[in-house]
Design a protein around this motif. Sequence first.
Motif, PDB file in Angstrom:
ATOM      1  N   UNK A  39      -2.027  31.393  -5.710  1.00  0.00           N
ATOM      2  CA  UNK A  39      -0.780  30.757  -5.254  1.00  0.00           C
ATOM      3  C   UNK A  39      -1.030  29.319  -4.799  1.00  0.00           C
ATOM      4  N   UNK A  40      -2.175  29.081  -4.166  1.00  0.00           N
ATOM      5  CA  UNK A  40      -2.489  27.721  -3.718  1.00  0.00           C
ATOM      6  C   UNK A  40      -2.732  26.775  -4.896  1.00  0.00           C
ATOM      7  N   UNK A  41      -3.270  27.295  -5.989  1.00  0.00           N
ATOM      8  CA  UNK A  41      -3.569  26.455  -7.156  1.00  0.00           C
ATOM      9  C   UNK A  41      -2.321  26.225  -8.006  1.00  0.00           C
ATOM     10  N   UNK A  42      -1.594  27.311  -8.332  1.00  0.00           N
ATOM     11  CA  UNK A  42      -0.528  27.217  -9.336  1.00  0.00           C
ATOM     12  C   UNK A  42       0.878  27.167  -8.740  1.00  0.00           C
ATOM     13  N   UNK A  43       0.988  27.367  -7.433  1.00  0.00           N
ATOM     14  CA  UNK A  43       2.282  27.259  -6.745  1.00  0.00           C
ATOM     15  C   UNK A  43       3.360  28.138  -7.389  1.00  0.00           C
ATOM     16  N   UNK A  44       4.585  27.582  -7.539  1.00  0.00           N
ATOM     17  CA  UNK A  44       5.709  28.402  -8.025  1.00  0.00           C
ATOM     18  C   UNK A  44       5.544  28.825  -9.474  1.00  0.00           C
ATOM     19  N   UNK A  45       4.682  28.143 -10.229  1.00  0.00           N
ATOM     20  CA  UNK A  45       4.475  28.481 -11.638  1.00  0.00           C
ATOM     21  C   UNK A  45       3.963  29.906 -11.824  1.00  0.00           C
ATOM     22  N   UNK A  46       3.228  30.399 -10.829  1.00  0.00           N
ATOM     23  CA  UNK A  46       2.599  31.704 -10.983  1.00  0.00           C
ATOM     24  C   UNK A  46       3.463  32.838 -10.432  1.00  0.00           C
TER      25      UNK A  46
ATOM     26  N   UNK B 138       6.330  34.410 -11.078  1.00  0.00           N
ATOM     27  CA  UNK B 138       6.835  35.521 -11.890  1.00  0.00           C
ATOM     28  C   UNK B 138       5.736  36.460 -12.402  1.00  0.00           C
ATOM     29  N   UNK B 139       4.521  35.933 -12.581  1.00  0.00           N
ATOM     30  CA  UNK B 139       3.455  36.733 -13.191  1.00  0.00           C
ATOM     31  C   UNK B 139       2.274  36.899 -12.235  1.00  0.00           C
ATOM     32  N   UNK B 140       2.540  36.833 -10.939  1.00  0.00           N
ATOM     33  CA  UNK B 140       1.466  36.823  -9.949  1.00  0.00           C
ATOM     34  C   UNK B 140       0.539  38.027 -10.067  1.00  0.00           C
ATOM     35  N   UNK B 141       1.094  39.226 -10.099  1.00  0.00           N
ATOM     36  CA  UNK B 141       0.254  40.432 -10.108  1.00  0.00           C
ATOM     37  C   UNK B 141      -0.545  40.522 -11.403  1.00  0.00           C
ATOM     38  N   UNK B 142       0.076  40.197 -12.532  1.00  0.00           N
ATOM     39  CA  UNK B 142      -0.665  40.191 -13.798  1.00  0.00           C
ATOM     40  C   UNK B 142      -1.815  39.188 -13.739  1.00  0.00           C
ATOM     41  N   UNK B 143      -1.577  38.026 -13.140  1.00  0.00           N
ATOM     42  CA  UNK B 143      -2.618  37.003 -13.038  1.00  0.00           C
ATOM     43  C   UNK B 143      -3.766  37.476 -12.155  1.00  0.00           C
ATOM     44  N   UNK B 144      -3.456  38.148 -11.050  1.00  0.00           N
ATOM     45  CA  UNK B 144      -4.501  38.687 -10.171  1.00  0.00           C
ATOM     46  C   UNK B 144      -5.356  39.690 -10.927  1.00  0.00           C
ATOM     47  N   UNK B 145      -4.704  40.584 -11.669  1.00  0.00           N
ATOM     48  CA  UNK B 145      -5.436  41.610 -12.423  1.00  0.00           C
ATOM     49  C   UNK B 145      -6.342  40.977 -13.474  1.00  0.00           C
ATOM     50  N   UNK B 146      -5.835  39.927 -14.145  1.00  0.00           N
ATOM     51  CA  UNK B 146      -6.642  39.277 -15.181  1.00  0.00           C
ATOM     52  C   UNK B 146      -7.803  38.476 -14.577  1.00  0.00           C
ATOM     53  N   UNK B 147      -7.587  37.863 -13.417  1.00  0.00           N
ATOM     54  CA  UNK B 147      -8.686  37.176 -12.730  1.00  0.00           C
ATOM     55  C   UNK B 147      -9.754  38.180 -12.324  1.00  0.00           C
ATOM     56  N   UNK B 148      -9.330  39.279 -11.733  1.00  0.00           N
ATOM     57  CA  UNK B 148     -10.270  40.318 -11.314  1.00  0.00           C
ATOM     58  C   UNK B 148     -11.017  40.883 -12.523  1.00  0.00           C
TER      59      UNK B 148
ATOM     60  N   UNK C  45      -8.146  30.814 -16.405  1.00  0.00           N
ATOM     61  CA  UNK C  45      -6.880  31.121 -15.741  1.00  0.00           C
ATOM     62  C   UNK C  45      -5.832  30.063 -16.069  1.00  0.00           C
ATOM     63  N   UNK C  46      -6.257  28.807 -16.183  1.00  0.00           N
ATOM     64  CA  UNK C  46      -5.324  27.753 -16.609  1.00  0.00           C
ATOM     65  C   UNK C  46      -4.691  28.130 -17.949  1.00  0.00           C
ATOM     66  N   UNK C  47      -5.550  28.574 -18.888  1.00  0.00           N
ATOM     67  CA  UNK C  47      -5.062  28.953 -20.221  1.00  0.00           C
ATOM     68  C   UNK C  47      -4.099  30.128 -20.147  1.00  0.00           C
ATOM     69  N   UNK C  48      -4.437  31.107 -19.318  1.00  0.00           N
ATOM     70  CA  UNK C  48      -3.606  32.310 -19.206  1.00  0.00           C
ATOM     71  C   UNK C  48      -2.241  31.966 -18.606  1.00  0.00           C
TER      72      UNK C  48
ATOM     73  N   UNK D 180       6.640  34.816 -20.919  1.00  0.00           N
ATOM     74  CA  UNK D 180       6.150  36.199 -20.880  1.00  0.00           C
ATOM     75  C   UNK D 180       6.765  36.977 -19.722  1.00  0.00           C
ATOM     76  N   UNK D 181       7.255  38.170 -20.040  1.00  0.00           N
ATOM     77  CA  UNK D 181       7.748  39.070 -18.998  1.00  0.00           C
ATOM     78  C   UNK D 181       6.549  39.765 -18.349  1.00  0.00           C
ATOM     79  N   UNK D 182       6.511  39.827 -17.032  1.00  0.00           N
ATOM     80  CA  UNK D 182       5.360  40.460 -16.373  1.00  0.00           C
ATOM     81  C   UNK D 182       5.301  41.952 -16.654  1.00  0.00           C
ATOM     82  N   UNK D 183       4.084  42.467 -16.790  1.00  0.00           N
ATOM     83  CA  UNK D 183       3.902  43.912 -16.905  1.00  0.00           C
ATOM     84  C   UNK D 183       4.038  44.577 -15.543  1.00  0.00           C
ATOM     85  N   UNK D 184       3.533  43.894 -14.509  1.00  0.00           N
ATOM     86  CA  UNK D 184       3.589  44.418 -13.145  1.00  0.00           C
ATOM     87  C   UNK D 184       4.113  43.349 -12.210  1.00  0.00           C
TER      88      UNK D 184
END
Length: 292
Positions: free
Chosen positions: A132-139, A141-151, A181-184, A193-197
């Motif tokens: 959230x600190x890096x991507x702000x509001x851009x992330x 809608x897909x926050x949980x998917x992004x966390x899972x992919x980072x992990x 993560x930038x690419x994702x 993209x619609x979030x999966x989670x």
Amino acid sequence: MNEKKRKLIEAGMKLVAKNGFHHTSIQAIADEAGISKGAFYLYFHSKEEFITTAFDFFYQKISDDFARVKKQELDPRTTLEKQINVLSDYIFTYKEVIILFVRENISLGENTDKLIYQSKVENFHWMRESLENIYREKITPVLIDAIIQLEGMMSGYLKWIVLDDVHMEREKFGAFIIRRMDDIIAGMAERGEEPLLTVDHIPASYEMGGPSHDQTLSAQMRRLQEKISEMKLAQQQKNQLLEVVRALENESGKPDKQPLVIQGLLAHFSRHQELQNEAAEIAKHFGVELLQ
């Protein structure tokens, strides 16, 4: 934690990781650390307690390193990059210990289960705050998917280091992961993209923003034990106080807790100036008055 206990944990865990939990005796752990079997029991009552304490020690070690990076007040990308590199260095240095938890099915009881769950929740909040600190509001809608992919990315690479002994330029790891993560994030935004989670899918305990009442109490109990172990008291007095901690832990696990019993147990600690803060915090958790 005093130096002898730290060396005992580090030496013993490498031996356990090498030979397996069930094939490593307390005597072997003591020999590896260069102490007597009796000295082992000054710190731990069983091999299971030794492993539980070791897990907490290694987890706190990396948490402290993360906190030191955060205190440098760098920009969010650099902070996450350095923290990921800290994690990879830690995994590489203690990979024998990590193998133990990955490969062996060890039943260590409720305390260790709580520690492992607490580490998962705290890791979730670390990744959430960092992204959230890096991507702000851009992330958002897909926050949980992004966390899972980072992990998932970090876990995949680190498993190669641990299980397959693969070497990589670890100082490049953090920056590489953030660029992926930038690419994702850019790819998901470009495609709409619609979030999966979403946050509605994750366990409520993950969204509470911190450890539960029980987890906080367990942490305070561990700090109390550490302080007692390092106090300048006769060993018999230390053992008596540690027995009181265990009695307090047993009482805390009962559905019908007895306030008078808890007050009586805490009174043992309030007599020692260096333990009064911990005793007061624990009394507050139980909703009882601390007796002087």
